[in-house]
Design an enzyme around this catalytic site. Sequence first.
Site, PDB file in Angstrom:
ATOM      1  N   GLU A 318      -4.267   8.545  -0.986  1.00 50.59           N
ATOM      2  CA  GLU A 318      -4.295   7.320  -1.791  1.00 50.59           C
ATOM      3  C   GLU A 318      -5.249   7.518  -2.976  1.00 50.59           C
ATOM      4  OE1 GLU A 318      -3.220   3.544   0.722  1.00 50.59           O
ATOM      5  OE2 GLU A 318      -5.252   4.178   1.250  1.00 50.59           O
ATOM      6  N   CYS A 402      -3.716  -4.966   1.286  1.00 50.07           N
ATOM      7  CA  CYS A 402      -4.814  -5.056   0.303  1.00 50.07           C
ATOM      8  C   CYS A 402      -4.309  -5.476  -1.077  1.00 50.07           C
ATOM      9  CB  CYS A 402      -5.539  -3.719   0.213  1.00 50.07           C
ATOM     10  SG  CYS A 402      -4.439  -2.319  -0.059  1.00 50.07           S
TER      11      CYS A 402
HETATM   12  O1  FUB Z   1      -8.830   0.604   3.067  1.00 52.97           O
HETATM   13  C1  FUB Z   1      -8.744  -0.648   2.456  1.00 52.97           C
HETATM   14  C2  FUB Z   1      -7.652  -0.627   1.432  1.00 52.97           C
HETATM   15  O2  FUB Z   1      -6.428  -0.350   2.076  1.00 52.97           O
HETATM   16  C3  FUB Z   1      -7.781   0.459   0.384  1.00 52.97           C
HETATM   17  O3  FUB Z   1      -8.505   0.092  -0.737  1.00 52.97           O
HETATM   18  C4  FUB Z   1      -6.364   0.745   0.067  1.00 52.97           C
HETATM   19  O4  FUB Z   1      -6.196   1.972  -0.586  1.00 52.97           O
HETATM   20  C5  FUB Z   1      -5.707   0.685   1.410  1.00 52.97           C
HETATM   21  O5  FUB Z   1      -5.856   1.851   2.112  1.00 52.97           O
HETATM   22 ZN    ZN Z   2      -4.147  -2.141  -2.385  1.00 51.04          ZN
END
Ligand code: FUB
Ligand code: ZN
Length: 620
Positions: A318, A402
């Site tokens: 990510e 999120c």
């Molecule tokens: O881990 C919390 C949030 O969920 C992160 O900022 C996103 O990338 C997703 O993994």
């Molecule tokens: Zn997000």
Amino acid sequence: MKQIKDLASLLISFLLSVPVFAQSYSTQPVPFIQVKITDQFWSTRLKAHANATLETCIAQTQDSTERINNFIKAAGLMDGGHEGIYFDDSDVYKAMEGIAYSLINNPNPEHEALLDRWISYIAKAQQPDGYLNTFYTLNHPEDRWTDMEKHEMYCGGHMIEAAVAHHKATGKTTFLNVATKFADHLINTFGPGKKHWVAGHEEIELALVKLYHETGDKKYLNLSYWLLEERGHGHGKGAIWDKSHWGAAYCQDDVPVAEISDIKGHAVRAMYLFSGMADVAAEKDLPEYVAALERVWEDVVERNMYITGGIGSSGSNEGFSNDYDLPNKEAYCETCASIGMVLWNNRMNLFSQDAKYIDVMERSMYNGVLSGVSLEGDLFFYVNPLESEGHHHRQEWFGCACCPSNVSRFLPSVGSYIYATSDEKGVFVNLYVGSTAEMKVGTTKLELVQHTNYPWDGNIEMEVQPEKEASFSLNLRIPGWCKVFSLSLNGKKQKVTVQDNGYVTLDRSWKKGDKLSLIFDMPVEVVAADPRVEANVGKRAIQRGPLVYCVEESDQANLNWDKIELSKTSTLKTAKASGKLAGMLEIEGKTGDTNFTLIPYFAWDNREEGRMKVWIDYKE
Ligand code: FUB
Ligand code: ZN
């Protein structure tokens, strides 16, 4: 209803009259609470937010998933264990922050009552020592504060942000009390001579600075600084650090923060870290932090950012991969990461008054962030690719949600990015958004009114309304994309030069009724990528003003998708869009005998499904 409106005007006069606690960015943003957005572009988005985005977040957190129930259970009002992902609490807090912000400009007694109800569960779920996290409290109470990846501080940070928003919106202290109790618990647990901690997902740092501003208590700022300084010294422990392919760099724990120079790891975490570093540096005067942020900014923007302002090309972490590795179909470009770019770039501008940061902020905002939510406000992208085979669609919600909850708090705060002020440097107009804003420069209260159809055209009429005649500088950002512009004051053309920082400064005595007219030429531009970006070799993209355009299959009737190409002789002209895109400008392209249509990238996947691409083959 009326009461809430009165409260809003009371708050505005309060904000205009009371000095805010020692914030030391050299300019201060004019908060959205003082900015009423009136234009077509953003008003439409805000309406969709109030009508659909918030309702979706409420329904999903309360009815369709266990998020609110987790709090009810942790409050002892229902039996059962925690269900869902360990950081699901954060989505509730982000939705609450969005609801609270929205209350300010869209009073809604039902939403206010809903917040009261949720806050009562949250307050009951808080442990006597201030600890608050439903995953640990319900399922693993004995393991709290053992795995630094488990997002306890991340959730706590979002709780603090929501509590500050609620306090600002309603004046109530119910939630803020929970936030200070939690932050005091952190202070009792962590710090010199106490427990070491590296927050596996940053967020707490910027939240603690907000709490400091709201309460005036410096201990929260000091804890934020301590947490930043914990990084890069081998204290990190837990799931991230145990995975060899992730390791400390994944959460920016590989070097002390003042030594950061290359962008690495998870994109959202990095953006939140940099925003927190900027906030602390502004308060504590830490030039070494600012130097690190400037170094890493260059690495992000020059070698690791998409044309849409999206970042974090790789899905596996990510986050970031190698410089210039910017594939289009596989682009991850998480919506939250673009929101993070807005947060960070805005702060970089507040230090420096350099418009290059607003150029990036605007790019991320109008493209990378806005693509994350459907025009109706009810569907969301988590991943924002720049090319699609037609199978990538917005969804109502995600297991890991999120992004929708982040959109819900970002949109209603958009007014905060338009202006910044300082007593010495005057007013900075950073974004062109039709709006009426109240602000103060030195002892002068003034109203600034913008009338514009931006970003569809570059014409801006601005009224400057000081309470009484006063001298101050008005700094107008000349967007990086703009090559030709003209400026008139009270009908008289002005001879002005753009300074190195990207602004034109008008330093004069202003009086009520002064009128500025700014005209930015907004031609359709054909853009080539850096030749080191392999994915874009032999391709071009189209942008106009701050908007990136794309071709979407549903517009190209009877056209062989692979035949769409650009060349030196292509003609590209704007036209009014219709149907669901009414109110927008599309671009009609013609290369040889082939006609094709481009639409703003943020608006793709709002009609029939089909293929999409931003980067188009180019024939020399
Ligand atoms: O881990 C919390 C949030 O969920 C992160 O900022 C996103 O990338 C997703 O993994
Ligand atoms: Zn997000």
